[in-house]
Design a protein around this motif. Sequence first.
Motif, PDB file in Angstrom:
ATOM      1  N   TRP A  26      -4.439   7.243  -5.719  1.00 11.71           N
ATOM      2  CA  TRP A  26      -4.601   5.806  -5.552  1.00 11.71           C
ATOM      3  C   TRP A  26      -3.239   5.178  -5.313  1.00 11.71           C
ATOM      4  O   TRP A  26      -2.210   5.765  -5.637  1.00 11.71           O
ATOM      5  CB  TRP A  26      -5.197   5.172  -6.813  1.00 11.71           C
ATOM      6  N   SER A  27      -3.276   3.946  -4.813  1.00  8.77           N
ATOM      7  CA  SER A  27      -2.046   3.186  -4.660  1.00  8.77           C
ATOM      8  C   SER A  27      -1.698   2.427  -5.939  1.00  8.77           C
ATOM      9  O   SER A  27      -0.731   1.691  -5.980  1.00  8.77           O
ATOM     10  CB  SER A  27      -2.160   2.213  -3.486  1.00  8.77           C
ATOM     11  N   SER A  28      -2.498   2.615  -6.987  1.00  7.05           N
ATOM     12  CA  SER A  28      -2.177   2.034  -8.277  1.00  7.05           C
ATOM     13  C   SER A  28      -2.903   2.843  -9.348  1.00  7.05           C
ATOM     14  O   SER A  28      -3.700   3.725  -9.037  1.00  7.05           O
ATOM     15  CB  SER A  28      -2.606   0.563  -8.354  1.00  7.05           C
ATOM     16  N   VAL A  42       0.814  -1.205   0.000  1.00  7.57           N
ATOM     17  CA  VAL A  42       0.000   0.000   0.000  1.00  7.57           C
ATOM     18  C   VAL A  42       0.855   1.265   0.000  1.00  7.57           C
ATOM     19  O   VAL A  42       0.534   2.232  -0.667  1.00  7.57           O
ATOM     20  CB  VAL A  42      -0.955   0.000   1.218  1.00  7.57           C
ATOM     21  N   VAL A  43       1.946   1.249   0.728  1.00 10.50           N
ATOM     22  CA  VAL A  43       2.690   2.496   0.924  1.00 10.50           C
ATOM     23  C   VAL A  43       3.859   2.670  -0.037  1.00 10.50           C
ATOM     24  O   VAL A  43       4.368   3.762  -0.190  1.00 10.50           O
ATOM     25  CB  VAL A  43       3.209   2.611   2.375  1.00 10.50           C
ATOM     26  N   ASN A  44       4.280   1.614  -0.709  1.00 12.84           N
ATOM     27  CA  ASN A  44       5.459   1.744  -1.552  1.00 12.84           C
ATOM     28  C   ASN A  44       5.231   2.644  -2.760  1.00 12.84           C
ATOM     29  O   ASN A  44       6.113   3.386  -3.154  1.00 12.84           O
ATOM     30  CB  ASN A  44       5.922   0.374  -2.053  1.00 12.84           C
ATOM     31  N   GLN A  45       4.055   2.568  -3.343  1.00  8.00           N
ATOM     32  CA  GLN A  45       3.758   3.382  -4.509  1.00  8.00           C
ATOM     33  C   GLN A  45       2.449   4.110  -4.292  1.00  8.00           C
ATOM     34  O   GLN A  45       1.514   3.575  -3.723  1.00  8.00           O
ATOM     35  CB  GLN A  45       3.651   2.510  -5.759  1.00  8.00           C
ATOM     36  N   TRP A  46       2.423   5.342  -4.772  1.00  5.67           N
ATOM     37  CA  TRP A  46       1.218   6.141  -4.625  1.00  5.67           C
ATOM     38  C   TRP A  46       1.122   7.006  -5.868  1.00  5.67           C
ATOM     39  O   TRP A  46       2.106   7.574  -6.320  1.00  5.67           O
ATOM     40  CB  TRP A  46       1.314   6.999  -3.361  1.00  5.67           C
TER      41      TRP A  46
END
Length: 73
Positions: free
Chosen positions: A47-49, A25-29
């Motif tokens: 979003w997270s993706s 969840v936190v690695n990419q935003w």
Amino acid sequence: MFYFTNGLGSQMEKTMKATMTTAEVVNQWFVNHYTCPRCGAQWEDEWSSTVDDECPECQTRNISPHHSEEVAP
Ligand SMILES: [Zn+2]
């Protein structure tokens, strides 16, 4: 991975971002930018993706972002 289709889902994602510490969840935003092909409305959401979203004006679904900015979590 979690997928939601409306503003409630977005709010839940943001809550999850604040509370979860697991990597996915936190690695990419992303800040996704959308333009509705039906009514021309433009909006953006975080979003997270790079997920599809629903038009806030005419509720057309499955609109892909035309641009996504990756931001620091
Ligand atoms: Zn629309």
